[in-house]
Design a protein around this motif. Structure first.
Motif, PDB file in Angstrom:
ATOM      1  N   PRO A  49       0.835  -1.210   0.000  1.00 37.79           N
ATOM      2  CA  PRO A  49       0.000   0.000   0.000  1.00 37.79           C
ATOM      3  C   PRO A  49       0.868   1.258   0.000  1.00 37.79           C
ATOM      4  O   PRO A  49       1.983   1.277   0.506  1.00 37.79           O
ATOM      5  CB  PRO A  49      -0.803  -0.132   1.303  1.00 37.79           C
ATOM      6  CG  PRO A  49       0.034  -1.012   2.180  1.00 37.79           C
ATOM      7  CD  PRO A  49       0.709  -1.975   1.257  1.00 37.79           C
ATOM      8  N   GLY A  50       0.334   2.294  -0.604  1.00 38.54           N
ATOM      9  CA  GLY A  50       1.033   3.569  -0.616  1.00 38.54           C
ATOM     10  C   GLY A  50       2.154   3.675  -1.620  1.00 38.54           C
ATOM     11  O   GLY A  50       2.943   4.627  -1.580  1.00 38.54           O
ATOM     12  N   TRP A  51       2.219   2.744  -2.569  1.00 34.78           N
ATOM     13  CA  TRP A  51       3.333   2.763  -3.514  1.00 34.78           C
ATOM     14  C   TRP A  51       3.295   3.965  -4.451  1.00 34.78           C
ATOM     15  O   TRP A  51       4.318   4.314  -5.063  1.00 34.78           O
ATOM     16  CB  TRP A  51       3.368   1.467  -4.328  1.00 34.78           C
ATOM     17  CG  TRP A  51       2.267   1.351  -5.340  1.00 34.78           C
ATOM     18  CD1 TRP A  51       1.006   0.878  -5.126  1.00 34.78           C
ATOM     19  CD2 TRP A  51       2.328   1.717  -6.716  1.00 34.78           C
ATOM     20  NE1 TRP A  51       0.274   0.930  -6.285  1.00 34.78           N
ATOM     21  CE2 TRP A  51       1.060   1.446  -7.284  1.00 34.78           C
ATOM     22  CE3 TRP A  51       3.317   2.251  -7.538  1.00 34.78           C
ATOM     23  CZ2 TRP A  51       0.766   1.689  -8.618  1.00 34.78           C
ATOM     24  CZ3 TRP A  51       3.014   2.491  -8.870  1.00 34.78           C
ATOM     25  CH2 TRP A  51       1.759   2.215  -9.404  1.00 34.78           C
ATOM     26  N   LEU A  52       2.145   4.646  -4.556  1.00 35.73           N
ATOM     27  CA  LEU A  52       2.070   5.851  -5.382  1.00 35.73           C
ATOM     28  C   LEU A  52       2.958   6.973  -4.834  1.00 35.73           C
ATOM     29  O   LEU A  52       3.189   7.981  -5.515  1.00 35.73           O
ATOM     30  CB  LEU A  52       0.625   6.338  -5.499  1.00 35.73           C
ATOM     31  CG  LEU A  52      -0.318   5.456  -6.317  1.00 35.73           C
ATOM     32  CD1 LEU A  52      -1.718   6.053  -6.346  1.00 35.73           C
ATOM     33  CD2 LEU A  52       0.198   5.268  -7.739  1.00 35.73           C
ATOM     34  N   ALA A 104      -6.742   2.552  -8.224  1.00 31.85           N
ATOM     35  CA  ALA A 104      -6.145   3.886  -8.297  1.00 31.85           C
ATOM     36  C   ALA A 104      -7.067   4.965  -7.742  1.00 31.85           C
ATOM     37  O   ALA A 104      -6.612   5.874  -7.047  1.00 31.85           O
ATOM     38  CB  ALA A 104      -5.771   4.215  -9.737  1.00 31.85           C
ATOM     39  N   VAL A 105      -8.366   4.868  -8.037  1.00 32.30           N
ATOM     40  CA  VAL A 105      -9.279   5.926  -7.608  1.00 32.30           C
ATOM     41  C   VAL A 105      -9.390   5.985  -6.092  1.00 32.30           C
ATOM     42  O   VAL A 105      -9.766   7.020  -5.526  1.00 32.30           O
ATOM     43  CB  VAL A 105     -10.686   5.761  -8.225  1.00 32.30           C
ATOM     44  CG1 VAL A 105     -10.628   5.945  -9.718  1.00 32.30           C
ATOM     45  CG2 VAL A 105     -11.310   4.429  -7.865  1.00 32.30           C
ATOM     46  N   GLU A 106      -9.077   4.889  -5.414  1.00 28.71           N
ATOM     47  CA  GLU A 106      -9.072   4.893  -3.953  1.00 28.71           C
ATOM     48  C   GLU A 106      -7.728   5.361  -3.418  1.00 28.71           C
ATOM     49  O   GLU A 106      -7.658   6.242  -2.554  1.00 28.71           O
ATOM     50  CB  GLU A 106      -9.382   3.483  -3.428  1.00 28.71           C
ATOM     51  CG  GLU A 106      -9.326   3.345  -1.919  1.00 28.71           C
ATOM     52  CD  GLU A 106     -10.394   4.136  -1.196  1.00 28.71           C
ATOM     53  OE1 GLU A 106     -10.154   4.535  -0.040  1.00 28.71           O
ATOM     54  OE2 GLU A 106     -11.475   4.361  -1.777  1.00 28.71           O
ATOM     55  N   GLU A 107      -6.652   4.805  -3.922  1.00 26.35           N
ATOM     56  CA  GLU A 107      -5.337   5.082  -3.352  1.00 26.35           C
ATOM     57  C   GLU A 107      -4.850   6.501  -3.643  1.00 26.35           C
ATOM     58  O   GLU A 107      -4.082   7.071  -2.861  1.00 26.35           O
ATOM     59  CB  GLU A 107      -4.326   4.055  -3.868  1.00 26.35           C
ATOM     60  CG  GLU A 107      -4.622   2.642  -3.360  1.00 26.35           C
ATOM     61  CD  GLU A 107      -3.554   1.645  -3.737  1.00 26.35           C
ATOM     62  OE1 GLU A 107      -2.379   2.051  -3.923  1.00 26.35           O
ATOM     63  OE2 GLU A 107      -3.882   0.448  -3.850  1.00 26.35           O
ATOM     64  N   ILE A 108      -5.310   7.084  -4.745  1.00 27.13           N
ATOM     65  CA  ILE A 108      -4.843   8.424  -5.094  1.00 27.13           C
ATOM     66  C   ILE A 108      -5.391   9.489  -4.144  1.00 27.13           C
ATOM     67  O   ILE A 108      -4.874  10.609  -4.080  1.00 27.13           O
ATOM     68  CB  ILE A 108      -5.201   8.760  -6.567  1.00 27.13           C
ATOM     69  CG1 ILE A 108      -4.294   9.870  -7.099  1.00 27.13           C
ATOM     70  CG2 ILE A 108      -6.683   9.127  -6.689  1.00 27.13           C
ATOM     71  CD1 ILE A 108      -4.442  10.121  -8.581  1.00 27.13           C
ATOM     72  N   LYS A 109      -6.408   9.141  -3.373  1.00 24.46           N
ATOM     73  CA  LYS A 109      -6.990  10.096  -2.423  1.00 24.46           C
ATOM     74  C   LYS A 109      -5.962  10.585  -1.408  1.00 24.46           C
ATOM     75  O   LYS A 109      -6.072  11.695  -0.884  1.00 24.46           O
ATOM     76  CB  LYS A 109      -8.169   9.461  -1.693  1.00 24.46           C
ATOM     77  CG  LYS A 109      -9.375   9.150  -2.566  1.00 24.46           C
ATOM     78  CD  LYS A 109     -10.449   8.430  -1.773  1.00 24.46           C
ATOM     79  CE  LYS A 109     -11.636   8.062  -2.647  1.00 24.46           C
ATOM     80  NZ  LYS A 109     -12.673   7.302  -1.893  1.00 24.46           N
ATOM     81  N   ALA A 110      -4.960   9.764  -1.126  1.00 21.49           N
ATOM     82  CA  ALA A 110      -3.940  10.131  -0.143  1.00 21.49           C
ATOM     83  C   ALA A 110      -2.819  10.979  -0.753  1.00 21.49           C
ATOM     84  O   ALA A 110      -1.922  11.419  -0.034  1.00 21.49           O
ATOM     85  CB  ALA A 110      -3.344   8.871   0.488  1.00 21.49           C
ATOM     86  N   LEU A 134      -1.148  14.342  -7.058  1.00 23.14           N
ATOM     87  CA  LEU A 134      -1.222  13.464  -8.216  1.00 23.14           C
ATOM     88  C   LEU A 134      -2.597  13.548  -8.867  1.00 23.14           C
ATOM     89  O   LEU A 134      -3.586  13.910  -8.226  1.00 23.14           O
ATOM     90  CB  LEU A 134      -0.945  12.016  -7.804  1.00 23.14           C
ATOM     91  CG  LEU A 134       0.404  11.714  -7.163  1.00 23.14           C
ATOM     92  CD1 LEU A 134       0.519  10.229  -6.854  1.00 23.14           C
ATOM     93  CD2 LEU A 134       1.556  12.177  -8.038  1.00 23.14           C
ATOM     94  N   GLN A 135      -2.660  13.179 -10.133  1.00 26.28           N
ATOM     95  CA  GLN A 135      -3.932  13.148 -10.848  1.00 26.28           C
ATOM     96  C   GLN A 135      -3.941  12.030 -11.879  1.00 26.28           C
ATOM     97  O   GLN A 135      -2.887  11.626 -12.387  1.00 26.28           O
ATOM     98  CB  GLN A 135      -4.209  14.479 -11.538  1.00 26.28           C
ATOM     99  CG  GLN A 135      -3.194  14.835 -12.607  1.00 26.28           C
ATOM    100  CD  GLN A 135      -3.510  16.141 -13.309  1.00 26.28           C
ATOM    101  OE1 GLN A 135      -4.660  16.585 -13.329  1.00 26.28           O
ATOM    102  NE2 GLN A 135      -2.498  16.786 -13.883  1.00 26.28           N
ATOM    103  N   ILE A 136      -5.133  11.525 -12.162  1.00 24.60           N
ATOM    104  CA  ILE A 136      -5.315  10.559 -13.241  1.00 24.60           C
ATOM    105  C   ILE A 136      -5.655  11.354 -14.498  1.00 24.60           C
ATOM    106  O   ILE A 136      -6.594  12.145 -14.507  1.00 24.60           O
ATOM    107  CB  ILE A 136      -6.446   9.568 -12.919  1.00 24.60           C
ATOM    108  CG1 ILE A 136      -6.127   8.804 -11.632  1.00 24.60           C
ATOM    109  CG2 ILE A 136      -6.654   8.590 -14.076  1.00 24.60           C
ATOM    110  CD1 ILE A 136      -7.253   7.893 -11.154  1.00 24.60           C
ATOM    111  N   VAL A 137      -4.886  11.122 -15.567  1.00 24.69           N
ATOM    112  CA  VAL A 137      -5.088  11.920 -16.781  1.00 24.69           C
ATOM    113  C   VAL A 137      -5.656  11.109 -17.935  1.00 24.69           C
ATOM    114  O   VAL A 137      -6.098  11.689 -18.934  1.00 24.69           O
ATOM    115  CB  VAL A 137      -3.774  12.600 -17.224  1.00 24.69           C
ATOM    116  CG1 VAL A 137      -3.354  13.652 -16.215  1.00 24.69           C
ATOM    117  CG2 VAL A 137      -2.666  11.568 -17.426  1.00 24.69           C
ATOM    118  N   SER A 138      -5.665   9.786 -17.819  1.00 23.62           N
ATOM    119  CA  SER A 138      -6.238   8.977 -18.894  1.00 23.62           C
ATOM    120  C   SER A 138      -6.668   7.620 -18.356  1.00 23.62           C
ATOM    121  O   SER A 138      -5.928   6.975 -17.610  1.00 23.62           O
ATOM    122  CB  SER A 138      -5.219   8.784 -20.018  1.00 23.62           C
ATOM    123  OG  SER A 138      -5.804   8.129 -21.119  1.00 23.62           O
TER     124      SER A 138
END
Length: 336
Positions: A188-191, A209-215, A219-223
């Motif tokens: 966990p947290g590898w982002l 990704a949509v869960e882990e990126i909250k922390a 960062l943002q998802i672009v595609s």
């Protein structure tokens, strides 16, 4: 000779030649019907007779499964397992927790009936069969906010991070040949490695990704939907009746509004309202579906895939469309 059958547990009395002889009752069965069925290899029958579907899963694995602060179990796969069990005529679900890579063995060893933990069907896992997809998804591209990278074509010469998963690294090898390097991570947290600029971008499963990126606010998802993939239920090979029953259950569940509700509840991601300059667009109205929009705008409900292809990099799943969202539409053909 006459036999008198007394209540259970009381010896039978046989009268032979006028002498009463006590005959002990038969010994209790050594295993119940579900155990017999399980030993015979019929996982579905065993679960139905026991009234329990044992589901192997990874603990603390949001948004697929976790226990909240109030002690309530929840998650997309947790809810889905309840619905699958109901469709199979099984009233109860019992979770069997284990490490991700150990879950298939729990099924093959008979310690669980099925396993669900974001598994992409993998024929290299011995002794396991797979259901049809219960969630279609794609890999997504994650970058630091402000990065000029918006598509995989812009990853030339870049260092890419990925979760240590064969499916993801295989896809990178096949589709991003001009990259500088690939670094894989586990846990966990590898982002953090993207957030810390150790890599330029990351490739990851959309549902996770949509869960882990909250922390990671930087960062943002672009595609989205860089590929076509799916999660499936795994179970011990040699159970075609279980496979058929689960596939039928999944088809029934996916056709319901309830399924769309699960995706919106556990896998939400608001699409970008930004569209390329000069694009034809359509703003979704109440009651719209892609099929309805395709019929009205393109003349055929089957043309929904044309609309989807134009928007899938912005929308992770068609079930997430809401009133007010802006779709990119095919441009009208120029008159001759």
């Amino acid at each position: 000779m006459r036999k008198f059958i007394w209540p259970c547990g009381v010896a039978l009395l046989c009268f032979a030649a006028g002498v009463a002889v006590a005959v002990p009752p038969p010994p209790p069965p050594t295993s119940d019907a579900s155990s017999v069925a399980a030993e015979a290899g019929n996982v579905l029958k065993a679960a139905q007779q026991a009234g329990v579907l044992r589901v192997a899963t990874e603990p603390d694995f949001p948004p697929l499964y976790w226990v909240d602060e109030a002690g309530k179990e929840q998650g997309f796969e947790y809810e889905l397992a309840q619905r699958i069990a109901k469709e199979l005529g099984i009233p109860k679900v019992e979770l069997v927790e284990g490490d991700y890579d150990k879950l298939p063995s729990l099924a093959t060893e008979g310690k669980a009936d099925i396993f669900m933990a974001g598994y992409v069907p993998d024929n290299s896992i011995e002794g396991v069969s797979w259901s049809d997809s219960y969630l279609d998804f794609g890999l997504c591209l994650i970058v630091p906010k402000g990065s000029p990278v918006k598509t995989i074509k812009q990853l030339k010469g870049k260092t890419i991070g990925a979760y240590e998963d064969p499916a993801a690294t295989r896809w990178i090898d096949e589709n991003i040949a001009n990259r500088k390097a690939v670094k894989t991570y586990m846990g966990p947290g590898w982002l953090f490695h993207v957030d810390n600029r150790e890599v330029d971008a990351a490739i990851y499963d959309y549902p996770l990704a949509v869960e882990e990126i909250k922390a990671f606010k930087r960062l943002q998802i672009v595609s989205f939907n860089l590929n076509k993939s799916s999660y499936a239920v795994g179970f011990k090979a040699g159970n075609p009746d279980l496979q058929q029953a689960i596939n039928t259950a999944i088809k029934t569940i996916e056709a319901s509004d309830d399924y769309a509700g699960l995706i919106k509840r556990y896998l939400p991601f608001k699409i970008s309202q930004e569209v390329p300059e000069g694009s034809a667009t359509y703003t979704i109205q109440a009651g719209d579906t892609l099929g309805k929009i395709a019929t009205e705008k393109l003349g055929s409900p089957a043309s929904w895939e044309i609309i989807w292809d134009l928007n899938k990099h912005r929308i992770p799943n068609p079930n997430l469309l809401d009133k007010g969202d802006v779709l990119i539409m095919p441009k009208a053909k120029e008159p001759l």
